[in-house]
Design a protein around this motif. Structure first.
Motif: not given
Length: 108
Positions: A57-64
């Protein structure tokens, strides 16, 4: 001519905790299911998929945060990648040619 201002918040995708709803479900849904199954064995085993999902989730939030539309672009490219013709001088089939005296041979 536009009279009212454009609210840029309405143009951006709707995010929940920094991630789209679809990515949020794909991230936490399977992890919650596995945590429930592993919770019958031990509570500590249930924490493993939840921890992995938190990192994801943290990686996806960074990508978004970097680009809101990045995954939409990736999906569109995956669908259209085989139909893309980069050669602008390629001869088109007769059904796609423009009429005579209307820019025949010019690609759009």
């Amino acid at each position: 001519m536009r009279v009212s201002e454009v609210n840029h918040a309405l143009l951006e995708p709707r995010l929940s905790n920094g991630v789209s709803n679809k990515a949020l479900g794909l991230c936490w849904g399977p992890a919650a299911f596995i945590a429930v199954l592993a919770g019958s064995v031990s509570v500590y085993y249930a924490a493993i998929p939840l921890g992995i999902s938190a990192v994801l989730h943290a990686l996806l939030a960074w990508a978004y945060k970097k680009d809101h539309h990045i995954f939409t672009v990736y999906v569109q490219y995956a669908r259209m990648g085989k139909q893309y013709h980069p050669d602008s001088r390629e001869n088109l089939p007769a059904t796609y040619e423009r009429p005579a005296k209307f820019g025949r041979g010019v690609r759009m």
